[in-house]
Motif scaffolding. Structure first.
Motif, PDB file in Angstrom:
ATOM      1  N   LEU A 197     -20.007 -22.417   5.739  1.00 26.99           N
ATOM      2  CA  LEU A 197     -19.889 -21.424   4.587  1.00 26.99           C
ATOM      3  C   LEU A 197     -19.016 -22.964   4.121  1.00 26.99           C
ATOM      4  O   LEU A 197     -19.439 -22.620   2.935  1.00 26.99           O
ATOM      5  N   VAL A 198     -18.126 -23.529   4.962  1.00 29.44           N
ATOM      6  CA  VAL A 198     -17.509 -23.686   3.662  1.00 29.44           C
ATOM      7  C   VAL A 198     -19.208 -25.689   3.124  1.00 29.44           C
ATOM      8  O   VAL A 198     -18.910 -25.843   2.516  1.00 29.44           O
ATOM      9  N   GLY A 199     -19.203 -25.624   3.815  1.00 33.92           N
ATOM     10  CA  GLY A 199     -20.680 -26.844   3.615  1.00 33.92           C
ATOM     11  C   GLY A 199     -21.458 -26.079   2.187  1.00 33.92           C
ATOM     12  O   GLY A 199     -22.057 -26.778   1.161  1.00 33.92           O
ATOM     13  N   ALA A 200     -21.987 -24.511   2.388  1.00 28.55           N
ATOM     14  CA  ALA A 200     -22.233 -24.226   1.148  1.00 28.55           C
ATOM     15  C   ALA A 200     -21.759 -24.113  -0.450  1.00 28.55           C
ATOM     16  O   ALA A 200     -21.800 -24.412  -1.232  1.00 28.55           O
ATOM     17  N   VAL A 201     -20.143 -23.396  -0.214  1.00 24.40           N
ATOM     18  CA  VAL A 201     -19.276 -23.830  -0.961  1.00 24.40           C
ATOM     19  C   VAL A 201     -19.234 -25.084  -1.803  1.00 24.40           C
ATOM     20  O   VAL A 201     -19.295 -24.843  -3.110  1.00 24.40           O
ATOM     21  N   LEU A 247     -21.543 -27.987  -1.426  1.00 23.78           N
ATOM     22  CA  LEU A 247     -23.074 -27.825  -1.718  1.00 23.78           C
ATOM     23  C   LEU A 247     -23.099 -27.046  -3.920  1.00 23.78           C
ATOM     24  O   LEU A 247     -23.358 -27.733  -4.517  1.00 23.78           O
ATOM     25  N   GLY A 248     -22.359 -25.491  -3.530  1.00 21.04           N
ATOM     26  CA  GLY A 248     -22.755 -25.095  -4.654  1.00 21.04           C
ATOM     27  C   GLY A 248     -21.388 -25.939  -5.663  1.00 21.04           C
ATOM     28  O   GLY A 248     -21.905 -25.851  -6.621  1.00 21.04           O
ATOM     29  N   PHE A 249     -20.475 -25.718  -5.316  1.00 20.83           N
ATOM     30  CA  PHE A 249     -19.203 -27.033  -6.087  1.00 20.83           C
ATOM     31  C   PHE A 249     -20.460 -28.294  -6.745  1.00 20.83           C
ATOM     32  O   PHE A 249     -20.329 -27.979  -8.308  1.00 20.83           O
ATOM     33  N   LEU A 250     -20.636 -28.754  -5.626  1.00 22.46           N
ATOM     34  CA  LEU A 250     -21.319 -29.786  -6.612  1.00 22.46           C
ATOM     35  C   LEU A 250     -23.119 -29.362  -7.624  1.00 22.46           C
ATOM     36  O   LEU A 250     -22.182 -30.462  -8.372  1.00 22.46           O
ATOM     37  N   ILE A 251     -23.244 -29.251  -7.128  1.00 18.35           N
ATOM     38  CA  ILE A 251     -24.943 -28.517  -7.695  1.00 18.35           C
ATOM     39  C   ILE A 251     -24.053 -27.903  -9.524  1.00 18.35           C
ATOM     40  O   ILE A 251     -24.576 -27.796  -9.987  1.00 18.35           O
TER      41      ILE A 251
END
Length: 66
Positions: A49-53, A55-59
């Motif tokens: 979940l932390v990784g997905a958040v 990654l979403g922030f970077l994108i």
């Protein structure tokens, strides 16, 4: 070099005989990868979940630059 319909059919069969096993192997590999990813996510839901958040922030940052 002109080919008659029988030659075309034979050539297509040869190509199919070479490609179908490769496609089946790729499918098996993808199923294996999917199984491992799902197992990892189930074992580490917080990390994922932390990784997905992140990654979403970077994108989002990259997309907002344009």
């Amino acid at each position: 070099m002109e080919m008659n319909p029988q030659q075309i059919q034979d050539r297509a069969r040869e190509i199919q005989e070479r490609i179908v096993p490769q496609i089946e192997e790729a499918r098996r590999n993808l199923v294996d990868v999917n199984t491992r990813v799902v197992s990892f996510i189930r074992a580490n839901p917080g990390t994922c979940l932390v990784g997905a958040v992140a990654l979403g922030f970077l994108i989002g940052k990259i997309a907002s630059r344009r």
